[in-house]
Design an enzyme around this catalytic site. Structure first.
Site, PDB file in Angstrom:
ATOM      1  N   ASP A 183       3.976  -4.803   3.499  1.00  0.00           N
ATOM      2  CA  ASP A 183       5.397  -5.024   3.421  1.00  0.00           C
ATOM      3  C   ASP A 183       5.532  -6.481   4.121  1.00  0.00           C
ATOM      4  OD1 ASP A 183       4.747  -4.590   6.108  1.00  0.00           O
ATOM      5  OD2 ASP A 183       6.236  -2.873   6.515  1.00  0.00           O
ATOM      6  N   HIS A 214       0.925  -1.346   0.038  1.00  0.00           N
ATOM      7  CA  HIS A 214      -0.021  -0.187  -0.163  1.00  0.00           C
ATOM      8  C   HIS A 214       0.996   1.291   0.235  1.00  0.00           C
ATOM      9  CE1 HIS A 214       1.181   0.625   4.305  1.00  0.00           C
ATOM     10  NE2 HIS A 214       0.769  -0.775   4.583  1.00  0.00           N
TER      11      HIS A 214
END
Length: 387
Positions: free
Chosen positions: A286, A17
């Protein structure tokens, strides 16, 4: 062999994101770690920001041009793309902005499974197997990594710098532990259906460094970014090592990466075998990228012009090519991401002003002279997870 003899056949893009606000569950850490007042945000905690959306639309614009350069062109009547995001605001919004930047006006749905703010198991880094054996396997991975790289010892200068920036000695945390920042006890939080955490200076450190990075990427006034105490690229590089090592130890470690990535890898395998949708865009975190690269046995890497190993808004692009002469399929993976400077200055991206491209390498496989792997080298890894 000329590179123009290869035709891109299909891509699966796994994106992190874009720029968000700090996460709600880290605010308590931050307020206890420093007596200083943290800057306020104009979005809810954990949400993609307006600036984050703008940068994602820039990225989408570049992505559409890059795909067209590879002779993959979409038409409004038949948009050959599938988009799927984790069911959190920041991931769904990132997908929306990417699609808008890439293909504005096209009728492209952004698919997600649940109502907003419910985690999708495909992207969930939570512990699924909290057996003593699984916990010991992760602890062994962490211990082996530390023995190989002396991680905890080498982080001492970063911890000392962070302690000074936070004014840790005057914090609630210091009052609680009565020790130097680096000496706060480590403990592995490993509970079923909860995210694993390596509690101690690494967990506190990643929360603080993450907050500083988000301030920087959001172009806060310099006196507000870490209270004006980070003044050089060298300081950033040292501090971000805390973040990189935390992600590597907790999510990239092979024992947990393989478990956490199994659903995602099965989804990727299914997408690659579908005849339609040459472009497949998945938006996660991540932890998603770190686990995927660990599970599929990619080689370690250092991204040029970027301090983070899993930079915000960055994407791993898994690419299947066809050799036009022989018809055989080949594989290449690239990390495509905005540089530290591009994020800070919010530079528009296009084919003439591209983001960074870095080719990822597979362990225990040999690329040809043009940098492509045999497709079988990659597909075999996917099949290991097939249920």
């Amino acid at each position: 062999m000329k590179k123009d003899q290869y035709q891109l056949d299909k891509v699966v893009i796994l994106s992190r994101h874009g720029i968000r606000t700090p996460l709600a569950n880290t605010i308590e850490f931050l307020e206890k770690a420093s007596p200083l007042k943290w800057p306020s945000w104009d979005h809810a905690y954990g949400y993609l920001t307006t600036r984050g959306g703008v940068l994602e639309s820039y990225f989408g614009h570049y992505l559409s041009q890059w795909l067209e350069q590879q002779n993959i062109r979409l038409t409004p009547e038949n948009p050959d793309i599938y988009v799927y995001a984790n069911s959190l605001q920041r991931t769904v919004a990132t997908a929306q902005f990417l699609v808008t930047g890439a293909f504005a006006g096209y009728d492209i749905p952004v698919n997600h499974k649940y109502t907003i703010e419910k985690m999708d198991p495909i992207f969930d880094p939570s512990v699924q197997d909290d057996s003593p054996e699984s916990k010991q396997a992760l602890l062994k991975d962490i211990d082996d990594a530390d023995k190989a790289e002396s991680i905890f010892k080498n982080l001492a200068p970063a911890y000392a710098m962070l302690s000074d920036i936070l004014d840790y000695k005057n914090s609630q945390l210091y009052a609680e532990y009565q020790c130097d920042f680096a000496d706060i006890p480590y403990d592995l939080h490993f509970v079923k259906d909860e995210e694993p955490e390596l509690l101690g200076p690494l967990a506190i450190g990643i929360c603080a460094v993450d907050a500083f990075l988000l301030q920087y990427y959001s172009a806060f006034p310099k006196e507000q970014i870490a209270w004006g105490k980070i003044t050089s690229q060298e300081q950033w590089q040292q501090l971000i090592q805390i973040r990189n090592h935390y992600i590597n130890l907790v999510f990239h470690s092979r024992s947990i990466a393989r478990k956490n990535s199994a659903l995602l890898i099965n989804m990727i395998d299914d997408l690659l075998h579908q005849k339609n949708n040459k472009i497949n865009l998945l938006v996660g975190h991540d932890s998603t990228i770190a686990a995927l690269l660990g599970a599929l046995d990619f080689a370690e890497y250092q991204l040029p012009n970027q301090c983070e190993n899993t930079p915000i808004g960055g994407m791993v692009i898994l690419q299947r090519y066809r050799n036009k002469a022989s018809g055989e399929y080949l594989f290449k993976a690239e990390y495509v991401y905005q540089s530290f400077e591009q994020l800070y200055t919010a530079q528009p991206l296009d084919i003439n002003h591209p983001p960074q491209h870095y080719q990822l390498q597979l362990k225990n496989a040999v690329a040809n002279s043009d940098g492509f792997y045999q497709w079988q080298d990659f597909e075999t890894r996917l099949k290991e997870f097939k249920k």
